[in-house]
Structure formats: structure tokens, C-alpha cells
Enzyme design. Structure first.
Site, mmCIF file in Angstrom:
data_model
loop_
_atom_site.group_PDB
_atom_site.id
_atom_site.type_symbol
_atom_site.label_atom_id
_atom_site.label_comp_id
_atom_site.label_asym_id
_atom_site.label_seq_id
_atom_site.Cartn_x
_atom_site.Cartn_y
_atom_site.Cartn_z
ATOM 1 N N ARG A 52 -20.437 37.676 11.198
ATOM 2 C CA ARG A 52 -21.325 36.971 12.127
ATOM 3 C C ARG A 52 -22.647 37.692 12.371
ATOM 4 N NH1 ARG A 52 -17.457 34.527 16.852
ATOM 5 N NH2 ARG A 52 -15.955 33.498 15.503
ATOM 6 N N ASP A 154 -20.232 27.666 30.551
ATOM 7 C CA ASP A 154 -19.847 28.581 29.476
ATOM 8 C C ASP A 154 -20.791 29.777 29.548
ATOM 9 O OD1 ASP A 154 -17.989 28.111 26.793
ATOM 10 O OD2 ASP A 154 -19.590 29.572 26.461
HETATM 11 C C1 LIG Z 1 -12.447 28.483 22.085
HETATM 12 S S1 LIG Z 1 -13.649 27.942 23.248
HETATM 13 C C2 LIG Z 1 -12.673 26.862 24.268
HETATM 14 C C3 LIG Z 1 -13.360 25.530 24.510
HETATM 15 C C4 LIG Z 1 -12.529 24.509 25.305
HETATM 16 N N1 LIG Z 1 -12.141 25.014 26.600
HETATM 17 C C5 LIG Z 1 -11.313 24.085 24.532
HETATM 18 O O1 LIG Z 1 -10.198 24.433 24.917
HETATM 19 O O2 LIG Z 1 -11.464 23.399 23.507
HETATM 20 C C6 LIG Z 1 -13.809 29.406 24.258
HETATM 21 C C7 LIG Z 1 -15.119 29.437 25.050
HETATM 22 O O3 LIG Z 1 -15.042 30.460 26.040
HETATM 23 C C8 LIG Z 1 -16.339 30.985 26.220
HETATM 24 N N2 LIG Z 1 -16.252 32.311 26.884
HETATM 25 C C9 LIG Z 1 -15.784 33.472 26.390
HETATM 26 N N3 LIG Z 1 -15.873 34.450 27.310
HETATM 27 C C10 LIG Z 1 -16.422 33.895 28.417
HETATM 28 C C11 LIG Z 1 -16.762 34.392 29.714
HETATM 29 N N4 LIG Z 1 -16.567 35.669 30.061
HETATM 30 N N5 LIG Z 1 -17.303 33.523 30.591
HETATM 31 C C12 LIG Z 1 -17.498 32.225 30.270
HETATM 32 N N6 LIG Z 1 -17.200 31.697 29.064
HETATM 33 C C13 LIG Z 1 -16.659 32.522 28.154
HETATM 34 C C14 LIG Z 1 -16.900 31.039 24.814
HETATM 35 O O4 LIG Z 1 -18.316 31.075 24.808
HETATM 36 C C15 LIG Z 1 -16.332 29.764 24.188
HETATM 37 O O5 LIG Z 1 -17.246 28.707 24.209
#
Ligand SMILES: C[S@@+](CC[C@H](N)C(=O)[O-])C[C@H]1O[C@@H](n2cnc3c(N)ncnc32)[C@H](O)[C@@H]1O
Length: 285
Positions: A52, A154
Site C-alpha cells: 500500500r 469513519d
Molecule cells: C472493514 S471497514 C467496515 C465497514 C462497515 N462497517 C462494514 O461492516 O461493512 C472498517 C472501517 O473502520 C475504519 N476505522 C478503522 N479504525 C478506525 C478508528 N479508530 N476510528 C474510526 N474508524 C476507524 C476504517 O477506516 C474502515 O473504513
């Protein structure tokens, strides 16, 4: 996080096949990402990190990760630090993910809220599919005129920009019930053929904001329902504990928390009461 703890969690990093990803740089990066997001970059994630970041290092003419970090972590480089977080978060998502949650919402949870004000939070919404799916469920049960709204947050500003557009490749909606697709999505034409656009009547019910789960959320709270799915898997137990405490405070008494079926709150201290696997409630009053 103390450097020692990061080192313990990293173990000895395997060869990444990329000399640009120097050992000292990787440790510094892991510490930064853990502090900022709670995400644990273990040695096993090194090939992913390498894949990445390589392009960005090339774009900026940096020979090694350490050189890049000297630049990105400098005090005035807020935008580069956000870019780095955007690159290292995993944003996989799609409409109607884990259908059992939406079926349960529609049949068991939402009917009790008919005629009431309702606030829903998609707390790691990525590019927005989860928040829009929630809006569809709410429109189905409470109607398009009901007093409800959805907040999607997010840590990734790149994902929030996509969510804001409400435009998606049709492929992402392949699990959406056909009726919901027809009712709440517009089919793209000409330049947008192969895409769907979320109906503006639904779009105006959903708002977006950057929010870090490591911090309490007061704006928009208390929420009646929080979806926190497929993000706890990136955290260790201490971070999970902190995130769940913050979310608990943002939930209305009697409110609902949904996590993914592949996640658990086991081992955490929390007054949340499990209703069924992956669905919890804050005790009323
Ligand atoms: C795999 S996606 C999940 C999306 C959705 N909730 C789903 O289940 O399909 C995980 C998301 O968590 C966000 N994320 C990771 N760490 C975070 C944090 N400390 N605060 C807010 N968002 C976070 C990432 O940017 C990412 O978009």
C-alpha cells in the site's frame, strides 16, 4: 502505546521483499498507526503495508520508509498523515452486509419505534454502504416521512468523500433485496452506466462526519442504534475496551449495539446485555 508494547506485538518482522520498508521505519509506522487509530500493525501485516505504501514513497521520491516518515510525521504535515491513515485502513464493505442484522432490525427492532424520533449511527461506515442500507431499512419500516436520521462516521476522509457522493458500482449492491434496489436507488445512465445513485430522498437523511472511535462522540448523541461492524477485529483488547466504553456513553438507555458476527465483546467489562449473538442492548434507565 509504549514502544516496548509495539515491539512485543510485532515480534520479529519477516522479510517483506521490499528493502524500502526498513525495520526501524516499520516500527515507527506501527507505533504511529496504533496511537492514532488503535489498529495493530503486526509483522504479518508487513507485506500489506509494503504493497500500500510503495507507490506513495515513489511519488514523493523517498528511498525508505524512514525517509518518508521523517516527512509525513513532521508537525506541519497533517494532510500527509491523513493520507497515510487512508492508505492503511481496510475499507472493505458492501450493501446489505450480514443480512441477518437487517432482517432482525426490520422485524424485531424498528417496529417499536414507529411514530418516534430515531437516531442511528454507522460508526465505522467506510464508503457508506452500511449507512445507506440502514436508511433503507428505516424508510421501509418508519416511512420516508418518519422522524429518523442516520449518521455515518469513519476515520478515513477518502472513504467519507465517496460516501458523500452516494454513487456506487452496481456490483456492490448485488446482495441488496431487489425491492430495496428498485425503491431507493437510481440506475446510472450514459457516463454513469453500471452505477447506482442513492435516491436523494434517502441521501438527505444521512449525514457524514470524520470521527475516531478512540474518542467519545457527543455530537448527535444519544443514538438509538449503533452499528459497529468489522472494525473491532483490528483492535487488541485494551483498545476494544476503550472503544466500547465510548460507544456505550453515546447509546441511549435501552439502545441497541450491533457488531459483526465474526466479532465478540468477550473478555470486556461492559454493562451491555447480549440479545443474540452480535446484538447488544444498553440496559434501560
Ligand atoms: C472493514 S471497514 C467496515 C465497514 C462497515 N462497517 C462494514 O461492516 O461493512 C472498517 C472501517 O473502520 C475504519 N476505522 C478503522 N479504525 C478506525 C478508528 N479508530 N476510528 C474510526 N474508524 C476507524 C476504517 O477506516 C474502515 O473504513
Amino acid at each position: 502505546m509504549a514502544l516496548l508494547e509495539v515491539e512485543r506485538s510485532l515480534g520479529r518482522a519477516p522479510e517483506s521483499g521490499s528493502s524500502a520498508l526498513d525495520e526501524a521505519g516499520f516500527r515507527r509506522l506501527a507505533e504511529f498507526i496504533w496511537d492514532e487509530t488503535g489498529i495493530l500493525l503486526t509483522a504479518a501485516k508487513r507485506p500489506m503495508v509494503s504493497a500500500r505504501l510503495q507507490r506513495r514513497l515513489r511519488e514523493l521520491g523517498c528511498d525508505t520508509l524512514s525517509t518518508y516518515l521523517d516527512r509525513a510525521l513532521a508537525p506541519a504535515e497533517d494532510r500527509e498523515r491523513q493520507h497515510l491513515i487512508d492508505l492503511l485502513t481496510t475499507n472493505e464493505t458492501f450493501f446489505y452486509r450480514e443480512p441477518a442484522h437487517f432482517a432482525y432490525l426490520v422485524s424485531e427492532v424498528l417496529p417499536a419505534y414507529r411514530g418516534q424520533r430515531m437516531r442511528v449511527w454507522s460508526a465505522a461506515c467506510s464508503s457508506g454502504e452500511e449507512a445507506y442500507t440502514l436508511a433503507m431499512a428505516l424508510a421501509e419500516v418508519l416511512g420516508l416521512r418518519g422522524d429518523w436520521s442516520v449518521l455515518g462516521t469513519d476515520i478515513s476522509t477518502r472513504m467519507l468523500a465517496q460516501a458523500h457522493q452516494g454513487l456506487y458500482p452496481l456490483e456492490r449492491a448485488k446482495h441488496l433485496p431487489r425491492l430495496w434496489l428498485e425503491r431507493y436507488c437510481l440506475k446510472g445512465v450514459r457516463g454513469q452506466a453500471g452505477y447506482i445513485l442513492i435516491d436523494p430522498r434517502l441521501q438527505k437523511r444521512v449525514s457524514w462526519d470524520q470521527h475516531n472511535l478512540l474518542h467519545p462522540r457527543r455530537e448527535g448523541a444519544p443514538f438509538d442504534i449503533v452499528f459497529l461492524r468489522n472494525v473491532l477485529i483490528y483492535f487488541d483488547r485494551a483498545v476494544k475496551q476503550r472503544v466500547i466504553e465510548c460507544l456505550y456513553e453515546a447509546l441511549r438507555p435501552g439502545g441497541w449495539l450491533f457488531i459483526s458476527h465474526v466479532e465478540s465483546l468477550q473478555g470486556l467489562r461492559t454493562p451491555l446485555v447480549m440479545q443474540r449473538p452480535s446484538v447488544f442492548r444498553r440496559p434501560p434507565g
